[in-house]
Every structure is written in structure tokens, then in C-alpha cells.
Enzyme design. Structure first.
Site, PDB file in Angstrom:
ATOM      1  N   ASP A   1       5.556 -12.490  -0.838  1.00 49.48           N
ATOM      2  CA  ASP A   1       5.636 -12.058   0.547  1.00 49.48           C
ATOM      3  C   ASP A   1       6.155 -13.187   1.428  1.00 49.48           C
ATOM      4  OD1 ASP A   1       3.484 -13.755   0.406  1.00 49.48           O
ATOM      5  OD2 ASP A   1       1.985 -12.244   0.905  1.00 49.48           O
ATOM      6  N   HIS A   2       6.405 -12.871   2.674  1.00 49.87           N
ATOM      7  CA  HIS A   2       6.861 -13.828   3.670  1.00 49.87           C
ATOM      8  C   HIS A   2       5.869 -13.823   4.829  1.00 49.87           C
ATOM      9  CE1 HIS A   2      11.176 -14.333   2.222  1.00 49.87           C
ATOM     10  NE2 HIS A   2      10.724 -13.335   1.482  1.00 49.87           N
ATOM     11  N   PRO A   3       5.755 -14.931   5.564  1.00 45.48           N
ATOM     12  CA  PRO A   3       4.854 -14.944   6.727  1.00 45.48           C
ATOM     13  C   PRO A   3       5.395 -14.054   7.836  1.00 45.48           C
ATOM     14  CG  PRO A   3       6.130 -16.980   6.616  1.00 45.48           C
ATOM     15  CD  PRO A   3       6.420 -16.230   5.358  1.00 45.48           C
TER      16      PRO A   3
END
Length: 217
Positions: free
Chosen positions: A72-74
Site C-alpha cells: 500500500d501507499h500512505p
């Protein structure tokens, strides 16, 4: 001569393997990536699977192009790009955000024994597939799946039971996935010919449990 061996995983060409362990009779399909994961005995993935931060039980069937532990990404920051945490790829004087990677590694996906993940399916981090669960092709699993339950869709929702609850509980209690290689061979004809309930009637009072060693690659 049998193609799969107890002491060496069968890893097809063009795979990327990092910090992972493999049990007996494991096969990794062509072009697959496996990182920070553990495969139980007899489990396999087909071509171009992408698996990270996962604990995979025994006899798991992982189809082509599936993804487990998708990264995932922030989203709470101003941007969600790689440069936030892979900063050393962009600047000589910047360090990677190791805390971000530590958190990503801690979000383990758990795949139970005798599971089937269909082609192109995705299992998100921190999701648990119960023993005997089935994920339909193309499904995106964002929540835990009960044992012996078939899920489908995006996001995945229960479609039906693979086995009635009583039979599922008896199969889990039987734990045939812990039988020795010789015991599995001795029961092969019954695995092939008997339905689950008839199989249980014949075998659920036996104790054929055994374990196999693990290897690191």
C-alpha cells in the site's frame, strides 16, 4: 520419477525470491515474486504470482497472476509517491523510511491449509483465509474469510460454503494436511474416490500426523 521433492523447492525460471522459506514439495511458478513469506508443505503458486509478507499453510493452491499481501501507499500525507519512503532512489543524501517498511512487513496475510486462490485474485495485508477457503478468480479480499467458505467479487463477499459447518469442523480436526507423505500416498485412492463425509467416516479416528522440515532460500 516424481517431479517435486521434499528437500528442494521447484522454482521455475525468472522468479524473484527474497527472505522466504519453503516446505516440502513446494512449487513456485514462472516469473513469480515471493518476498518475506513462508510456504507450507505441498503449497504452490502458478505463473506470475506476487506474494509478500505472507504466511501460507500447507496444500495451498495459488493460481496465476494472483497477489497476496499487496503493498500500500500512505494516504494521510500530502502525496502518496515512492519518493516518500524510497527516498534513497531519488537523492544521494536521503535515507529510506525504514519505519514505513517495518510497518508494511508487520501486516502479514495468513493463508490457511487446503485453500484455493483463483487467477488474478488479490488478498490484502492482514487478511486471514481460514482452512479450506476458496477465493474466486479476480476477487479482492479485504476481510477475513471463514474456513471452508467460498468468496467472490470486489470486495469479496461469501458466495456459499465449500463444506457444511459440521463437515468443515471435522476436516479441521482430522488435520489430514499434517499426515506424513507415506500416509497421504496410502490414502490417495480414498482422497480421489470418497466424498468428504465418507472420507471422514473412514479416517477421523486415525492419528497419522507427522511434520516435514523447512528450508530457507
Amino acid at each position: 520419477m516424481a517431479r517435486l521433492k521434499a528437500d528442494t523447492p521447484f522454482i521455475h525460471p525468472d522468479c524473484e525470491i527474497a527472505d522466504s522459506t519453503f516446505g516440502a514439495f513446494v512449487e513456485i511458478g514462472k516469473g513469480s515474486r515471493v518476498a518475506l513469506s513462508n510456504f507450507g508443505d505441498y503449497s504452490y503458486c502458478d505463473r506470475f504470482a506476487d506474494i509478500a509478507n505472507a504466511e501460507i499453510g500447507k496444500f495451498s493452491n495459488i493460481a496465476a497472476f494472483s497477489r497476496i499481501g499487496a503493498t500500500d501507499h500512505p494516504l494521510h500525507t500530502a502525496v502518496c509517491h515512492h519518493f516518500l519512503y524510497r527516498s534513497d532512489d531519488y537523492w544521494d543524501d536521503a535515507a529510506r523510511d525504514e519505519a514505513f517498511f517495518d510497518r508494511r512487513r508487520s501486516r502479514t496475510a495468513y493463508i490457511g491449509h487446503d485453500t484455493w486462490i483463483g487467477a488474478g485474485a488479490m488478498i490484502k495485508p492482514e487478511v486471514t483465509l481460514g482452512h479450506g477457503a476458496v477465493v474466486a478468480a479476480g476477487a479482492i479480499v479485504t476481510r477475513d474469510v471463514d474456513p471452508y467458505t467460498i468468496v467472490a467479487g470486489t470486495p469479496a463477499t461469501p458466495l456459499r460454503l465449500r463444506q457444511p459447518r459440521e463437515i468443515a469442523e471435522r476436516l479441521i480436526s482430522l488435520a489430514w494436511w499434517d499426515w506424513s507423505h507415506d500416509a497421504l500416498r496410502a490414502a490417495l485412492a480414498d482422497f480421489r474416490s470418497l466424498g468428504a463425509e465418507a472420507f471422514l467416516e473412514k479416517y477421523d479416528r486415525m492419528d497419522w500426523s507427522s511434520t516435514a522440515p523447512q528450508m530457507s532460500v
